[in-house]
Motif scaffolding. Structure first.
Motif: not given
Length: 262
Positions: A104-116
């Motif tokens: 959210v506050f950086g440049n990391v990409h995630v695919d969905g809540a599970a990866e978060v």
């Protein structure tokens, strides 16, 4: 309707002013310490938990206020000791949230809540004063059922989990068989151990299928209480005591309660 940001900040400031005055002028508030407040805090959190299950907005609002009172109170005590204040608490939380949400506050990409969730544990291990091990963040004082769920959840977040969730049922059946075997032997110590393993595997199954076992068990507790109270009330209506009734007679009233729920 939601209040504006300015109104929320003003309300919070007024609350702080009231608590500052209570700390000085109220004998009960003035003598409180971290130790004396702790049992009350546990009680307030449990009352909030119960309100959340009931999903009543007015009750939730009330219980949230009680919990907020304790958070501010502990911060006030720390401020008096020159350790930190509520602003430090808010700043530390803000920094932690930003650090733990690089997507959210950086440049990391995630695919969905599970990866978060999977990234969460790795990020916590990198924090300056964070957990040194994956399971270090599980409080030892948690109730056993909730602790088992959190242990399994954290382990799964770093890849220690079943490849297919259906595989867990073989483990549940294995543990049930071991309980039955120990029951036949009559070894009390081993019975306890195997019961623990069985419960742990059932909690794991619940987690894998998206069920919170603590919430599920509490709802069943409430259902049982409601049905049993109906049996007891119906017995009293007929001038009977429960210990004077047969199981078949009690089952009639139990089934009445089930039909009323339906």
């Amino acid at each position: 309707m939601s209040n504006s940001r300015e109104q929320r900040l003003e309300a919070f400031g007024k609350l702080l002013d009231v608590l500052d005055e209570l700390r000085v002028k109220c004998p009960w508030d003035a003598k409180q310490t971290n130790e004396s407040l702790r049992p009350n805090t546990v009680e307030e959190v449990m009352e909030l938990s119960e309100a959340l299950l009931g999903d009543d907005a007015l009750t939730i609002k009330k219980e949230l206020g009680d919990v907020l009172l304790h958070i501010i109170f502990y911060s006030k005590i720390a401020d008096e000791q020159g350790r930190f204040d509520i602003a430090d608490v808010c700043d530390a939380l803000r920094e932690k949230l930003i650090f733990r949400h690089p997507h959210v506050f950086g440049n990391v990409h995630v695919d969905g809540a599970a990866e978060v969730t999977q990234n969460w544990e790795q990020i916590k291990l990198k924090e300056k004063n964070g957990n040194k091990t994956v399971l270090a963040g599980v409080p030892s004082s948690l109730p056993s059922l909730i602790k088992a769920f959190r242990i399994q959840e954290k382990a799964a977040n770093v890849g220690f989990d079943w490849e297919q969730r259906e595989d867990v049922w073989a483990k549940v059946k294995e543990e049930l068989g071991e309980v039955e075997a120990e029951m036949r032997k009559g070894d009390a110590a081993n019975e306890e151990k195997e019961f623990g393993d069985l419960l742990f595997s059932i909690v794991n199954a619940a987690r894998l299928y998206g069920v919170n076992p603590d919430t599920a068990l509490e709802k069943t507790n409430r259902k049982f209480i409601s049905r049993f109270n109906h049996v007891e009330n119906r017995a009293h209506e007929t001038g009977r005591k429960l210990n004077e009734m047969t199981l078949d007679e009690m089952d009639i009233y139990w089934n009445e309660a089930k039909e009323m729920e339906a």
